[in-house]
Design a protein around this motif. Structure first.
Motif, mmCIF file in Angstrom:
data_model
loop_
_atom_site.group_PDB
_atom_site.id
_atom_site.type_symbol
_atom_site.label_atom_id
_atom_site.label_comp_id
_atom_site.label_asym_id
_atom_site.label_seq_id
_atom_site.Cartn_x
_atom_site.Cartn_y
_atom_site.Cartn_z
ATOM 1 N N THR A 34 3.627 0.559 -2.611
ATOM 2 C CA THR A 34 4.344 -0.865 -2.566
ATOM 3 C C THR A 34 5.903 -0.571 -2.164
ATOM 4 O OG1 THR A 34 4.434 -0.758 -4.819
ATOM 5 C CG2 THR A 34 2.545 -2.029 -4.053
ATOM 6 N N PRO A 72 8.750 -1.021 -0.091
ATOM 7 C CA PRO A 72 8.969 -2.070 1.215
ATOM 8 C C PRO A 72 9.254 -1.283 2.561
ATOM 9 C CG PRO A 72 10.296 -2.536 -0.663
ATOM 10 C CD PRO A 72 9.922 -1.181 -1.113
ATOM 11 N N LEU A 117 6.674 -8.571 -0.447
ATOM 12 C CA LEU A 117 5.657 -7.851 -0.781
ATOM 13 C C LEU A 117 4.727 -8.781 -1.708
ATOM 14 C CD1 LEU A 117 7.470 -5.682 0.370
ATOM 15 C CD2 LEU A 117 6.381 -4.226 -1.454
ATOM 16 N N ASP A 174 5.825 -8.469 -5.335
ATOM 17 C CA ASP A 174 6.979 -8.606 -5.631
ATOM 18 C C ASP A 174 7.020 -9.392 -6.909
ATOM 19 O OD1 ASP A 174 9.780 -10.110 -5.691
ATOM 20 O OD2 ASP A 174 9.936 -8.739 -3.991
ATOM 21 N N SER A 218 1.057 -5.322 1.101
ATOM 22 C CA SER A 218 1.539 -4.165 0.208
ATOM 23 C C SER A 218 2.883 -3.607 0.430
ATOM 24 C CB SER A 218 0.460 -3.034 0.314
ATOM 25 O OG SER A 218 0.383 -2.238 1.491
ATOM 26 N N ASP A 219 3.299 -3.644 1.516
ATOM 27 C CA ASP A 219 4.530 -3.274 1.932
ATOM 28 C C ASP A 219 5.470 -4.103 2.684
ATOM 29 O OD1 ASP A 219 3.014 -2.560 3.961
ATOM 30 O OD2 ASP A 219 4.001 -0.558 4.327
#
Length: 461
Positions: free
Chosen positions: A252, A254, A283, A286, A329-330
């Motif tokens: 995760t 970014p 994300l 987040d 996820s990212d």
């Protein structure tokens, strides 16, 4: 529940109560298979999903002697319905039609899901048939070529829909070269170039016990599902005796998406311009996702939202206008959509950006915050009347979030959001590079100044 429940991959068994007297159980089998169930009092049906944490972002070009896998995820979604060693495609269809059930599959950017909804008495059948499809599909060469044609027709249908075209180009514009920016279903070139060997290699690399997550919600007995699933997977030839840890969840961290926005115009002789404007978002994991939900509700969800009131009600510039905020996820997106006449498109685009910047500068009111909390709470409660939503919530919790939050916990998080939280997040988003995609009878000159763009891209289609 008083808080979210963590779902560590190393925990073999978890049991806890969720809001509405639901009972959630989770088992991680020695083979790495994960099973999550949510028993809902009073249910007479159940929805089951077989999830594989591989999506369109996980495909790759040919390398190191291995065939390219672009389009393989979409191909597999189709091919697993085309027959197994013991069932024809018609047999699979009849299994569900004969009991009034529903079955289908979906390919997403980070996962694939094969699912069914049936009466409680038919759940063992659904487990058996879906497991057979997952473990024993033939990927027959003749059917492979047939499905190539079907997928190309599906892509052609989407290509004729200007809203679909705008959506695909928007992900590409905001996310750039990141794999999340690619079309989920592939494109005509990747589907024509796909080979059965490439799809088979993709299957072998990703369809294993340690990759599988099974979620069931509704009228469900957890132990019976685990027993039936184990028998069905073994019957399909999967090795459940060899110990294996579940595959790790995605990182995760970014992604770096670049520092400039993009302006993309696809010229078509349509009556409306399909307009998308937005920025890189948040994300899925987040900590501010409750704040993001509140911002989205206030800004562009519902008839009382800022966008609806400013663009449609007060000025009559569009019929459909809203905002959306998918998270992965990212990476993620925060986007605004409107469909409007070509002559109005520049004004609508400028107004959408200005409205987000106004929220970033002036914030929102206490009244808007209360209304958004009520909207989100009510919509969530109504959605959870459907076992489909609960099944999907389990899958997302296990695959992406690593925690399960029930309705009470979701409402608690929403209640903690303040007007200042919303303003600060809006300011963060508004400071990011804006990208714009327009599909219709327009050109890039109409939108100069609306986005902080790199050189524009114009297509005629």
């Amino acid at each position: 529940m008083n808080s979210a429940v963590d779902l560590p991959l190393g925990a073999a068994e978890l049991t806890f109560e969720a809001s509405g007297d639901a009972l959630v159980r989770r088992s991680v089998l020695p083979s790495g298979v994960r099973v999550l169930t949510e028993r809902v009092p009073g249910s007479r049906s159940a929805t089951i999903g077989f999830w594989i944490a591989v999506g369109s972002r996980d495909e790759h070009p040919a390398s190191a002697g291995l065939p390219a896998t672009y389009g393989s995820t979409h191909f597999l979604e189709h091919l697993l319905f085309k027959g197994t060693r013991t069932r024809t495609a018609l047999d699979i269809a009849v299994s569900f039609d004969a009991v009034g059930g529903e079955h289908n599959a979906l390919t997403a950017k980070e996962y694939t899901c094969y699912y069914a909804k049936v009466q409680d008495k038919d759940l063992p059948m659904a487990v058996e048939v879906l497991a057979d499809m997952l473990t024993s599909s033939l990927l027959d060469p003749v059917e492979f070529e047939n499905e190539r044609g079907v997928i190309l027709e599906e892509l052609s249908m989407a290509g004729d829909d200007p809203a679909d075209v705008a959506n695909e180009r928007f992900f590409e514009a905001v996310l750039g070269d990141h794999p999340l920016g690619r079309p989920i279903g592939g494109d005509a070139d990747t589907i024509r170039a796909a080979t059965r060997d490439g799809v088979w290699q993709h299957y072998l690399a990703n369809y294993r016990p340690r990759d599988l997550v099974v979620t069931v919600a509704g009228a469900v007995d957890h132990d019976r599902v685990v027993d039936a699933l184990g028998s069905a997977l073994v019957a399909g030839g999967w090795d459940l005796d060899t110990p294996a840890a579940p595959v790790d969840r995605r990182a995760t961290v970014p992604a770096l998406l670049g520092g400039t926005g993009r302006l993309t115009v696809v010229e078509r002789p349509n009556e409306q311009v399909n307009l998308l404007l937005g920025v890189p978002g948040m994300l899925a994991t987040d900590d501010r996702r409750a704040t993001l939900s509140m911002l989205n509700a206030i800004f562009g969800s519902g008839m009382s939202s800022r966008l609806f009131q400013q663009v449609r009600e007060r000025r009559g510039l569009a019929y459909a206008v809203y905002s959306f905020a998918p998270g992965y996820s990212d990476a993620g997106l925060f986007g605004m959509y409107a469909g409007c006449a070509p002559a109005k498109a520049p004004a609508v685009a400028a107004l959408m950006r200005a409205e987000l910047e106004r929220v970033a500068t002036d914030g929102v009111t206490d009244e808007e915050l209360v209304r958004a909390a009520g909207q989100l709470g009510g919509a969530s409660a109504l959605a959870l009347e459907d076992s489909d939503t609960r099944m999907s919530r389990l899958g997302r919790a296990e695959l992406t979030l690593g925690e399960f939050a029930d309705l009470d916990e979701a409402l608690r998080r929403i209640a903690l959001v303040t007007v200042d939280d919303v303003r600060v997040l809006a300011a963060d988003l508004a400071s990011r590079p804006f990208s714009l995609v327009a599909v219709g009878a327009t050109d890039e000159a109409a939108f100069r100044g609306v986005v902080d763009e790199a050189p524009p891209s114009t297509d005629v289609a």
